[in-house]
Design a protein around this motif. Sequence first.
Motif, PDB file in Angstrom:
ATOM      1  N   LYS A  33       0.816  -1.223   0.000  1.00  0.00           N
ATOM      2  CA  LYS A  33       0.000   0.000   0.000  1.00  0.00           C
ATOM      3  C   LYS A  33       0.848   1.271   0.000  1.00  0.00           C
ATOM      4  O   LYS A  33       0.395   2.322  -0.441  1.00  0.00           O
ATOM      5  N   GLN A  34       2.085   1.185   0.547  1.00  0.00           N
ATOM      6  CA  GLN A  34       3.002   2.323   0.599  1.00  0.00           C
ATOM      7  C   GLN A  34       2.384   3.535   1.300  1.00  0.00           C
ATOM      8  O   GLN A  34       2.416   4.654   0.819  1.00  0.00           O
ATOM      9  N   TRP A  35       1.812   3.241   2.470  1.00  0.00           N
ATOM     10  CA  TRP A  35       1.184   4.291   3.259  1.00  0.00           C
ATOM     11  C   TRP A  35       2.189   4.896   4.241  1.00  0.00           C
ATOM     12  O   TRP A  35       3.291   4.391   4.434  1.00  0.00           O
ATOM     13  N   ASP A  36       1.766   5.941   4.918  1.00  0.00           N
ATOM     14  CA  ASP A  36       2.609   6.730   5.806  1.00  0.00           C
ATOM     15  C   ASP A  36       3.011   5.940   7.053  1.00  0.00           C
ATOM     16  O   ASP A  36       2.201   5.246   7.657  1.00  0.00           O
ATOM     17  N   GLY A  37       4.277   6.090   7.450  1.00  0.00           N
ATOM     18  CA  GLY A  37       4.800   5.361   8.595  1.00  0.00           C
ATOM     19  C   GLY A  37       4.219   5.792   9.928  1.00  0.00           C
ATOM     20  O   GLY A  37       4.037   4.983  10.828  1.00  0.00           O
ATOM     21  N   ALA A  38       3.932   7.082  10.084  1.00  0.00           N
ATOM     22  CA  ALA A  38       3.395   7.583  11.353  1.00  0.00           C
ATOM     23  C   ALA A  38       2.042   6.954  11.642  1.00  0.00           C
ATOM     24  O   ALA A  38       1.723   6.618  12.785  1.00  0.00           O
ATOM     25  N   GLN A  39       1.236   6.781  10.599  1.00  0.00           N
ATOM     26  CA  GLN A  39      -0.087   6.192  10.784  1.00  0.00           C
ATOM     27  C   GLN A  39       0.002   4.707  11.092  1.00  0.00           C
ATOM     28  O   GLN A  39      -0.899   4.148  11.725  1.00  0.00           O
ATOM     29  N   PHE A  40       1.081   4.052  10.658  1.00  0.00           N
ATOM     30  CA  PHE A  40       1.208   2.625  10.923  1.00  0.00           C
ATOM     31  C   PHE A  40       1.292   2.340  12.419  1.00  0.00           C
ATOM     32  O   PHE A  40       0.817   1.305  12.885  1.00  0.00           O
ATOM     33  N   GLY A  41       1.918   3.248  13.167  1.00  0.00           N
ATOM     34  CA  GLY A  41       1.998   3.054  14.614  1.00  0.00           C
ATOM     35  C   GLY A  41       0.627   2.890  15.242  1.00  0.00           C
ATOM     36  O   GLY A  41       0.449   2.134  16.200  1.00  0.00           O
ATOM     37  N   VAL A  89     -10.228  -2.393   1.701  1.00  0.00           N
ATOM     38  CA  VAL A  89      -9.956  -1.070   2.275  1.00  0.00           C
ATOM     39  C   VAL A  89      -8.905  -0.343   1.431  1.00  0.00           C
ATOM     40  O   VAL A  89      -7.869  -0.904   1.086  1.00  0.00           O
ATOM     41  N   GLU A  90      -9.152   0.937   1.148  1.00  0.00           N
ATOM     42  CA  GLU A  90      -8.270   1.695   0.260  1.00  0.00           C
ATOM     43  C   GLU A  90      -7.670   2.948   0.884  1.00  0.00           C
ATOM     44  O   GLU A  90      -7.015   3.723   0.210  1.00  0.00           O
ATOM     45  N   SER A  91      -7.896   3.175   2.170  1.00  0.00           N
ATOM     46  CA  SER A  91      -7.311   4.352   2.815  1.00  0.00           C
ATOM     47  C   SER A  91      -6.787   3.983   4.199  1.00  0.00           C
ATOM     48  O   SER A  91      -7.342   3.097   4.861  1.00  0.00           O
ATOM     49  N   PRO A  92      -5.700   4.650   4.658  1.00  0.00           N
ATOM     50  CA  PRO A  92      -5.137   4.353   5.981  1.00  0.00           C
ATOM     51  C   PRO A  92      -6.144   4.540   7.108  1.00  0.00           C
ATOM     52  O   PRO A  92      -6.161   3.764   8.074  1.00  0.00           O
ATOM     53  N   ASN A  93      -6.993   5.574   6.996  1.00  0.00           N
ATOM     54  CA  ASN A  93      -7.963   5.857   8.047  1.00  0.00           C
ATOM     55  C   ASN A  93      -8.973   4.720   8.176  1.00  0.00           C
ATOM     56  O   ASN A  93      -9.275   4.246   9.277  1.00  0.00           O
ATOM     57  N   GLU A  94      -9.498   4.263   7.036  1.00  0.00           N
ATOM     58  CA  GLU A  94     -10.453   3.158   7.066  1.00  0.00           C
ATOM     59  C   GLU A  94      -9.778   1.874   7.523  1.00  0.00           C
ATOM     60  O   GLU A  94     -10.383   1.050   8.226  1.00  0.00           O
ATOM     61  N   PHE A  95      -8.519   1.697   7.143  1.00  0.00           N
ATOM     62  CA  PHE A  95      -7.761   0.520   7.552  1.00  0.00           C
ATOM     63  C   PHE A  95      -7.633   0.474   9.075  1.00  0.00           C
ATOM     64  O   PHE A  95      -7.790  -0.580   9.697  1.00  0.00           O
ATOM     65  N   PHE A  96      -7.353   1.629   9.675  1.00  0.00           N
ATOM     66  CA  PHE A  96      -7.237   1.703  11.138  1.00  0.00           C
ATOM     67  C   PHE A  96      -8.523   1.231  11.809  1.00  0.00           C
ATOM     68  O   PHE A  96      -8.497   0.396  12.710  1.00  0.00           O
TER      69      PHE A  96
END
Length: 461
Positions: A33-41, A89-96
């Motif tokens: 997905k190559q999403w943002d690292g800060a959100q991965f936490g 799921v296609e967005s970091p927010n929804e993934f969370f």
Amino acid sequence: MNIKFRLTIMSFMQFFVWGAWLITIANYWFGTKQWDGAQFGLIFATMGFASLFMPTITGIIADKWINAEKLYGILHILYAATLIYIPQVESPNEFFWTIFLAMCFYMPTISLSNSISYTTLKSSNLDVVKDFPPIRVWGTVGFIAAMWITNLTGSKASANQFYIAGVAALALGLYSFSLPKCPPSKLLEEKSTIFQKFGLDAFKLFADYKMALFFIFSMFLGGALQLTNAYGDVFLDEFKLFPVYAESFVIKYSTIIMSISQVSETLFILAIPFFLKRFGIKKVMVIAMLAWVFRFGLFAYGDPAGNLWMIVFSCVVYGMAFDFFNISGSLFVETSTTAKTRSSAQGLFMMMTNGFGAVLGSVVSGWMIQKYFTKAYTDIQSLAEHVGSASNDKHLLKFLGDKGISVLENGNLSRALDVKDWHTIWLSFTIYALVITVLFMIFFKHKHTRAEVEAIEKISH
């Protein structure tokens, strides 16, 4: 079918459905997905958030209204449905929020599986102390098996890891309805306040200086517990950016290498009675903390070639780091509280390590890594210099192609590539664990008590 064998199947599947994605989700997040690292936490923080309230809520439900095995089955079916939905799921927010929902369904099942095993063994006139540990160890075997299957099927960076876990969770949910009945015990007092039902009255233990200090250190050490689960596999996998390591066994089978940690965990459990009898609770906790220092430090200097032994040894010491603190800490709580507060105190210990501590470690590490230890490369020349190769190296170009990044005519990349400074990341974690260890040795004053000696003797036989 033998009841112990049926409970063993449950234990194996309980952790299989977690291990299939827990160690490899970072590869899906960063690699696919190559999403943002800060959100991965925040993704790993969902386990901590869910652990703060869901086990208590489901415990109350199972105690008053519904059979534990039925609630267990329902939760796993809901967990399965959530996992199977994740690839959409296609967005970091929804993934969370989706992972958080999955954790709300899954985390309570850990304690429910223990409760079902205890109740079933007792009703079958079996010895819980003797018969439960061999059953529980198959949970770790299930976790390892899931990691291997995810890796060997080429699923560690794809959505298939969630399908593997989801199908297995569905099977476990349906299987649980065939388990012996575990009806509500109805032991909760009707006059108990919500504060008491959630075990929050245990916070009164903070009035005791030594207990307060122990719980605070538990929280800070809990911040380290999920770091290698969150970043260990993706750390090994990202060595493939460097052409010199591109064909390494470690990169192809990074999840299998990480599974050494779980094998170590099962082995070090056997060594705990010896260490406790020889050194006492405080020294064993210090040994566990020092093991975390070595765990991170060895990762900092390890690589898939000349220093592969460091990576392997880091996985070996994980068992000592994880088991020694959890069991010695639980034993400290057991021998330092009264019968009236003991159960709530154990719950508070778990809440501080797996709840508040996990949230603290996940959120802060994600933010720190993204802000201070991640560099965005925008041109092929500077990236090639970083990895020690030519700008036209086929392995480097394939790596970029797999990420959906092309090299433009002017040498710029079609999209910036985020590269993490893993050496400094692990060194930072090493320093953090070392500071916690030194402060604990200085401020936590504790002597070996008779109650501890008796408790240690019990687990030694």
